[in-house]
Design a protein around this motif. Structure first.
Motif, PDB file in Angstrom:
ATOM      1  N   GLY A 318       0.804  -1.219   0.000  1.00  0.00           N
ATOM      2  CA  GLY A 318       0.000   0.000   0.000  1.00  0.00           C
ATOM      3  C   GLY A 318       0.834   1.266   0.000  1.00  0.00           C
ATOM      4  O   GLY A 318       0.448   2.276   0.587  1.00  0.00           O
ATOM      5  N   GLU A 319       1.964   1.222  -0.679  1.00  0.00           N
ATOM      6  CA  GLU A 319       2.874   2.373  -0.742  1.00  0.00           C
ATOM      7  C   GLU A 319       2.163   3.595  -1.315  1.00  0.00           C
ATOM      8  O   GLU A 319       1.455   3.525  -2.318  1.00  0.00           O
ATOM      9  CB  GLU A 319       4.078   2.014  -1.627  1.00  0.00           C
ATOM     10  N   ARG A 320       2.363   4.753  -0.678  1.00  0.00           N
ATOM     11  CA  ARG A 320       1.830   6.021  -1.176  1.00  0.00           C
ATOM     12  C   ARG A 320       2.933   6.706  -1.975  1.00  0.00           C
ATOM     13  O   ARG A 320       4.018   6.966  -1.460  1.00  0.00           O
ATOM     14  CB  ARG A 320       1.354   6.900  -0.025  1.00  0.00           C
ATOM     15  N   TYR A 321       2.657   6.986  -3.238  1.00  0.00           N
ATOM     16  CA  TYR A 321       3.696   7.516  -4.113  1.00  0.00           C
ATOM     17  C   TYR A 321       3.051   8.296  -5.250  1.00  0.00           C
ATOM     18  O   TYR A 321       1.842   8.207  -5.488  1.00  0.00           O
ATOM     19  CB  TYR A 321       4.536   6.374  -4.692  1.00  0.00           C
ATOM     20  N   VAL A 322       3.858   9.074  -5.968  1.00  0.00           N
ATOM     21  CA  VAL A 322       3.406   9.759  -7.176  1.00  0.00           C
ATOM     22  C   VAL A 322       4.427   9.523  -8.275  1.00  0.00           C
ATOM     23  O   VAL A 322       5.616   9.360  -8.021  1.00  0.00           O
ATOM     24  CB  VAL A 322       3.211  11.277  -6.964  1.00  0.00           C
ATOM     25  N   ASP A 330       1.648  17.293  -8.741  1.00  0.00           N
ATOM     26  CA  ASP A 330       1.645  18.282  -7.657  1.00  0.00           C
ATOM     27  C   ASP A 330       0.263  18.430  -7.024  1.00  0.00           C
ATOM     28  O   ASP A 330       0.147  18.693  -5.825  1.00  0.00           O
ATOM     29  CB  ASP A 330       2.134  19.634  -8.182  1.00  0.00           C
ATOM     30  N   ILE A 331      -0.787  18.255  -7.820  1.00  0.00           N
ATOM     31  CA  ILE A 331      -2.136  18.314  -7.258  1.00  0.00           C
ATOM     32  C   ILE A 331      -2.358  17.145  -6.308  1.00  0.00           C
ATOM     33  O   ILE A 331      -2.948  17.294  -5.223  1.00  0.00           O
ATOM     34  CB  ILE A 331      -3.180  18.306  -8.387  1.00  0.00           C
ATOM     35  N   LEU A 332      -1.895  15.951  -6.685  1.00  0.00           N
ATOM     36  CA  LEU A 332      -2.007  14.791  -5.796  1.00  0.00           C
ATOM     37  C   LEU A 332      -1.292  15.052  -4.478  1.00  0.00           C
ATOM     38  O   LEU A 332      -1.825  14.777  -3.405  1.00  0.00           O
ATOM     39  CB  LEU A 332      -1.422  13.559  -6.484  1.00  0.00           C
ATOM     40  N   ILE A 333      -0.059  15.567  -4.566  1.00  0.00           N
ATOM     41  CA  ILE A 333       0.726  15.814  -3.361  1.00  0.00           C
ATOM     42  C   ILE A 333       0.051  16.856  -2.472  1.00  0.00           C
ATOM     43  O   ILE A 333      -0.083  16.676  -1.258  1.00  0.00           O
ATOM     44  CB  ILE A 333       2.158  16.256  -3.740  1.00  0.00           C
ATOM     45  N   ASP A 334      -0.387  17.976  -3.081  1.00  0.00           N
ATOM     46  CA  ASP A 334      -0.979  19.068  -2.297  1.00  0.00           C
ATOM     47  C   ASP A 334      -2.257  18.642  -1.588  1.00  0.00           C
ATOM     48  O   ASP A 334      -2.600  19.191  -0.532  1.00  0.00           O
ATOM     49  CB  ASP A 334      -1.267  20.265  -3.207  1.00  0.00           C
ATOM     50  N   ASN A 335      -2.968  17.654  -2.146  1.00  0.00           N
ATOM     51  CA  ASN A 335      -4.233  17.226  -1.552  1.00  0.00           C
ATOM     52  C   ASN A 335      -4.124  15.906  -0.796  1.00  0.00           C
ATOM     53  O   ASN A 335      -5.142  15.333  -0.397  1.00  0.00           O
ATOM     54  CB  ASN A 335      -5.299  17.109  -2.643  1.00  0.00           C
ATOM     55  N   GLY A 336      -2.887  15.443  -0.595  1.00  0.00           N
ATOM     56  CA  GLY A 336      -2.681  14.240   0.199  1.00  0.00           C
ATOM     57  C   GLY A 336      -3.062  12.949  -0.492  1.00  0.00           C
ATOM     58  O   GLY A 336      -3.295  11.937   0.174  1.00  0.00           O
ATOM     59  N   TYR A 337      -3.132  12.967  -1.826  1.00  0.00           N
ATOM     60  CA  TYR A 337      -3.475  11.765  -2.576  1.00  0.00           C
ATOM     61  C   TYR A 337      -2.215  11.091  -3.111  1.00  0.00           C
ATOM     62  O   TYR A 337      -1.105  11.609  -2.980  1.00  0.00           O
ATOM     63  CB  TYR A 337      -4.416  12.095  -3.738  1.00  0.00           C
ATOM     64  N   SER A 338      -2.397   9.939  -3.758  1.00  0.00           N
ATOM     65  CA  SER A 338      -1.275   9.231  -4.360  1.00  0.00           C
ATOM     66  C   SER A 338      -1.761   8.469  -5.581  1.00  0.00           C
ATOM     67  O   SER A 338      -2.944   8.507  -5.926  1.00  0.00           O
ATOM     68  CB  SER A 338      -0.639   8.276  -3.344  1.00  0.00           C
ATOM     69  N   GLU A 339      -0.851   7.756  -6.223  1.00  0.00           N
ATOM     70  CA  GLU A 339      -1.220   6.885  -7.332  1.00  0.00           C
ATOM     71  C   GLU A 339      -1.982   5.670  -6.787  1.00  0.00           C
ATOM     72  O   GLU A 339      -2.263   5.579  -5.585  1.00  0.00           O
ATOM     73  CB  GLU A 339       0.039   6.428  -8.084  1.00  0.00           C
ATOM     74  N   LEU A 340      -2.275   4.724  -7.672  1.00  0.00           N
ATOM     75  CA  LEU A 340      -3.073   3.565  -7.305  1.00  0.00           C
ATOM     76  C   LEU A 340      -2.480   2.807  -6.125  1.00  0.00           C
ATOM     77  O   LEU A 340      -1.282   2.521  -6.095  1.00  0.00           O
ATOM     78  CB  LEU A 340      -3.184   2.621  -8.512  1.00  0.00           C
TER      79      LEU A 340
END
Length: 352
Positions: A318-322, A330-340
């Motif tokens: 369940g690694e959180r990464y971009v 950058d939108i993923l990072i700024d909103n605390g999201y990640s890839e699949l």
């Protein structure tokens, strides 16, 4: 209940490939393709005027056996692309030629040393020429440039390949010098809460290495691994090219017996800190990450039909990464999201 934006992309493509009769030393193939495309979009996010596109290409490839241990390869391709917008945008017509020459040396049946020289060309895409407007899918205001010229590249690569019953692999080094490389640049301006970008060109150099290897341990166990890296540089300014993948590695082990196999694999991506920045505007660094997956498959059937059942668990931890190449990174990072995240799949396939 209302369609805000509609896209129509009607494409017809015809391809022909033929092989001529082989002689004692010469074999090869030739072919061509024809393409028509009608692209239009309407609504709130209309990015382009209606544009008609036509394309034609023809190619020839030949391989000459100079001796039992050496072969020569050569080929050429000519292609034409025409773009006709239905508004007051300039029509564009591109005719490009690409060609390559290769030398294969086989010191023995198990090893091959290959060298290749190539001249390649690519015309600008419709999106790079005529897009103008908000593109929320890429989180940007995109502005094409109808004056873009075709990219032209000179490249060289050298490969070493080996094939044994218990081990196989390949290592390739490459370098490409590209005139008028096309890329998307950030202007630093903001419109409609989106950064304004435009397509531009510059001379560039791409160089790197690709490798992979498989080794058999005992009767049932195989281990495999690989490594790839590419470094892109704008030679006119000695700046890194944007959206270059970082150093990546892969390692895995699998157990295989007859039609059953199962194993585990890890992919390891380094931090990308070689980024494109001009006047404090550009890319941001991307942290490295490690991903692991488990898989298993079983095949059964007859000589005419093969059935395969595959189960796979991706991103086991369940690694959180971009991904550095993701426009929305950058939108993923700024909103605390990640890839699949953790993802489980069962696939049943039939080949006949």
């Amino acid at each position: 209940d209302v369609v805000a934006t509609s896209f129509e992309n009607n494409t017809t493509e015809l391809e022909l490939l033929a092989a001529h009769r082989a002689t004692s030393r010469l074999k090869g193939s030739f072919g061509g393709s024809f393409l028509t495309r009608q692209f239009s979009t309407a609504g709130e996010e209309a990015l382009s005027p209606p544009v008609g596109q036509k394309g034609f290409s023809a190619f020839l490839y030949e391989e000459f056996a100079a001796s039992p241990h050496a072969s020569l390869q050569f080929g050429g391709r000519i292609e034409q692309a025409m773009f006709k917008p239905e508004v007051e945008e300039p029509e564009r017509d591109f005719t490009n030629f690409s060609g390559s020459f290769g030398l294969l040396l086989r010191p023995n049946d198990a090893t091959t040393v290959a060298f290749s020289f190539a001249r390649a060309a690519r015309n600008p895409a419709l999106e790079e020429l005529y897009f103008h407007g908000a593109h929320p899918g890429n989180a940007a205001i995109e502005n094409g440039n109808p004056d873009l010229e075709s990219e032209h590249a000179l490249g060289f690569d050298a490969s070493f390949r080996w094939r044994h019953a218990r081990a196989s692999g390949e290592v390739t080094f490459f370098v490409n010098h590209i005139n008028d490389f096309i890329f998307r640049e950030n202007s630093g301006e903001i419109e409609e809460d989106l950064p304004v970008t435009f397509f531009t060109q510059g001379d560039a150099r791409l160089q790197g290495v690709e490798s992979h290897a498989d080794f058999r341990l005992g009767e049932l166990v195989w281990v495999e691994g690989g490594l790839d890296y590419v470094q892109g540089t704008l030679t006119s300014t000695d700046q890194p090219l944007p959206r270059m993948p970082p150093l990546r590695g892969r390692a895995g082990v699998r157990i295989q017996k007859n039609a059953f196999q199962a194993g585990a694999e890890g992919s390891f991506t380094a931090t990308q800190d070689r980024i494109y920045v001009v006047n404090d505007i550009g890319e941001t660094e991307t942290q490295g990450y490690n991903l692991f997956k488990l898989f298993g498959s079983y095949s059964f059937g007859s000589a005419r039909v093969v059935n395969t059942i595959t189960a796979r668990l991706d991103n086991v931890t369940g690694e959180r990464y971009v991904n550095h190449l993701n426009y929305l990174k950058d939108i993923l990072i700024d909103n605390g999201y990640s890839e699949l995240g953790r993802n489980f799949k069962v696939v049943y396939s039939v080949k006949f």
